[in-house]
Design a protein around this motif. Structure first.
Motif, PDB file in Angstrom:
ATOM      1  N   THR A  51      -8.550 -11.519   6.087  1.00  0.00           N
ATOM      2  CA  THR A  51      -6.668 -11.049   5.390  1.00  0.00           C
ATOM      3  C   THR A  51      -7.125  -9.791   4.547  1.00  0.00           C
ATOM      4  O   THR A  51      -6.087  -8.875   4.910  1.00  0.00           O
ATOM      5  N   LEU A  52      -7.756  -9.993   3.448  1.00  0.00           N
ATOM      6  CA  LEU A  52      -7.961  -8.832   2.411  1.00  0.00           C
ATOM      7  C   LEU A  52      -8.535  -7.564   3.127  1.00  0.00           C
ATOM      8  O   LEU A  52      -7.711  -6.390   2.973  1.00  0.00           O
ATOM      9  N   SER A  53      -8.904  -7.480   4.253  1.00  0.00           N
ATOM     10  CA  SER A  53      -9.037  -6.587   4.619  1.00  0.00           C
ATOM     11  C   SER A  53      -8.325  -5.731   5.531  1.00  0.00           C
ATOM     12  O   SER A  53      -7.834  -4.541   5.849  1.00  0.00           O
ATOM     13  N   ALA A  54      -7.331  -6.629   6.258  1.00  0.00           N
ATOM     14  CA  ALA A  54      -5.848  -6.226   6.796  1.00  0.00           C
ATOM     15  C   ALA A  54      -5.353  -5.515   6.255  1.00  0.00           C
ATOM     16  O   ALA A  54      -4.276  -4.216   6.221  1.00  0.00           O
ATOM     17  N   ILE A  55      -5.270  -5.798   4.801  1.00  0.00           N
ATOM     18  CA  ILE A  55      -4.527  -5.526   3.941  1.00  0.00           C
ATOM     19  C   ILE A  55      -4.214  -4.514   3.650  1.00  0.00           C
ATOM     20  O   ILE A  55      -3.404  -3.374   2.658  1.00  0.00           O
ATOM     21  N   GLY A  56      -5.957  -3.820   2.861  1.00  0.00           N
ATOM     22  CA  GLY A  56      -6.068  -2.902   2.616  1.00  0.00           C
ATOM     23  C   GLY A  56      -6.329  -1.549   3.660  1.00  0.00           C
ATOM     24  O   GLY A  56      -5.497  -0.270   3.286  1.00  0.00           O
ATOM     25  N   GLN A  61      -3.047   4.761   4.601  1.00  0.00           N
ATOM     26  CA  GLN A  61      -2.226   4.929   5.455  1.00  0.00           C
ATOM     27  C   GLN A  61      -1.104   5.460   4.124  1.00  0.00           C
ATOM     28  O   GLN A  61      -0.912   6.828   3.317  1.00  0.00           O
ATOM     29  N   PRO A  62      -0.253   4.618   3.355  1.00  0.00           N
ATOM     30  CA  PRO A  62       0.555   5.316   2.487  1.00  0.00           C
ATOM     31  C   PRO A  62       0.478   6.155   1.482  1.00  0.00           C
ATOM     32  O   PRO A  62       0.713   7.102   0.661  1.00  0.00           O
ATOM     33  N   LEU A  63      -1.269   5.416   1.222  1.00  0.00           N
ATOM     34  CA  LEU A  63      -2.037   6.257   0.008  1.00  0.00           C
ATOM     35  C   LEU A  63      -2.189   7.380  -0.205  1.00  0.00           C
ATOM     36  O   LEU A  63      -2.231   8.411  -1.040  1.00  0.00           O
ATOM     37  N   MET A  64      -3.014   7.606   1.412  1.00  0.00           N
ATOM     38  CA  MET A  64      -3.030   8.940   1.374  1.00  0.00           C
ATOM     39  C   MET A  64      -1.723  10.013   1.889  1.00  0.00           C
ATOM     40  O   MET A  64      -2.163  11.345   1.344  1.00  0.00           O
ATOM     41  N   THR A  65      -0.780   9.418   2.148  1.00  0.00           N
ATOM     42  CA  THR A  65       0.572  10.142   1.823  1.00  0.00           C
ATOM     43  C   THR A  65       0.908  10.362   1.078  1.00  0.00           C
ATOM     44  O   THR A  65       1.155  11.572   0.700  1.00  0.00           O
ATOM     45  N   ILE A  67      -1.450  11.039  -1.472  1.00  0.00           N
ATOM     46  CA  ILE A  67      -2.765  11.982  -1.988  1.00  0.00           C
ATOM     47  C   ILE A  67      -2.300  13.729  -1.226  1.00  0.00           C
ATOM     48  O   ILE A  67      -1.586  13.753  -1.714  1.00  0.00           O
ATOM     49  N   PHE A  68      -1.609  13.386  -0.456  1.00  0.00           N
ATOM     50  CA  PHE A  68      -1.895  14.677   0.767  1.00  0.00           C
ATOM     51  C   PHE A  68      -0.668  14.749   0.446  1.00  0.00           C
ATOM     52  O   PHE A  68      -0.280  16.274   0.318  1.00  0.00           O
ATOM     53  N   GLY A  69       0.801  14.682  -0.065  1.00  0.00           N
ATOM     54  CA  GLY A  69       1.582  14.997  -0.487  1.00  0.00           C
ATOM     55  C   GLY A  69       1.729  15.933  -1.493  1.00  0.00           C
ATOM     56  O   GLY A  69       2.441  16.798  -2.197  1.00  0.00           O
ATOM     57  N   LYS A  70       0.972  14.749  -2.620  1.00  0.00           N
ATOM     58  CA  LYS A  70       0.891  16.191  -3.951  1.00  0.00           C
ATOM     59  C   LYS A  70       0.086  17.180  -3.857  1.00  0.00           C
ATOM     60  O   LYS A  70       0.116  17.954  -4.537  1.00  0.00           O
ATOM     61  N   LEU A  71      -1.184  16.965  -3.238  1.00  0.00           N
ATOM     62  CA  LEU A  71      -1.808  18.467  -2.589  1.00  0.00           C
ATOM     63  C   LEU A  71      -0.880  18.886  -1.806  1.00  0.00           C
ATOM     64  O   LEU A  71      -1.462  20.318  -2.295  1.00  0.00           O
ATOM     65  N   ILE A  72       0.415  19.431  -0.901  1.00  0.00           N
ATOM     66  CA  ILE A  72       0.179  20.287  -0.849  1.00  0.00           C
ATOM     67  C   ILE A  72       1.806  20.873  -1.656  1.00  0.00           C
ATOM     68  O   ILE A  72       2.121  21.588  -1.395  1.00  0.00           O
ATOM     69  N   ASN A  73       2.244  19.859  -2.853  1.00  0.00           N
ATOM     70  CA  ASN A  73       3.059  20.250  -3.659  1.00  0.00           C
ATOM     71  C   ASN A  73       2.481  21.485  -4.769  1.00  0.00           C
ATOM     72  O   ASN A  73       2.790  22.153  -4.265  1.00  0.00           O
TER      73      ASN A  73
END
Length: 92
Positions: A51-56, A61-65, A67-73
């Motif tokens: 269950t914890l692995s599924a939550i992680g 994906q939202p966390l990487m979005t 981070i990637f958004g800050k990089l693009i900015n």
């Protein structure tokens, strides 16, 4: 040979050789709480870890979005000499 067929077909009223009984046994449903009644300590630990692995996995994906958004900015800021400094800046 006919006597064997007659005796086997007379054992069940419809002559299916007990297939209907097996089919009824396979169609029996178990309540949800009964699924966990036979779980031991290892099973519970594995379910918690899963269950914890599924939550992680779902949060990655939202966390990487973000981070990637800050990089693009940072790349869109305009000043090329400022880009390397901003990208390598520690954002803890």
């Amino acid at each position: 040979m006919k006597t064997e067929e007659a005796s086997s077909s007379s054992a069940t009223p419809n002559g299916d050789g007990g297939r209907r009984r097996k089919k009824n046994k396979a169609n029996q449903k178990v309540p949800f709480y009964k699924l966990f009644s036979f779980a031991d300590r290892l099973d519970v630990i594995l379910m918690i870890v899963g269950t914890l692995s599924a939550i992680g996995n779902g949060m990655s994906q939202p966390l990487m979005t973000l981070i990637f958004g800050k990089l693009i900015n940072t790349f869109g800021s305009g000043d090329p000499s400022h880009i390397v400094k901003e990208v390598s800046k520690d954002r803890a």
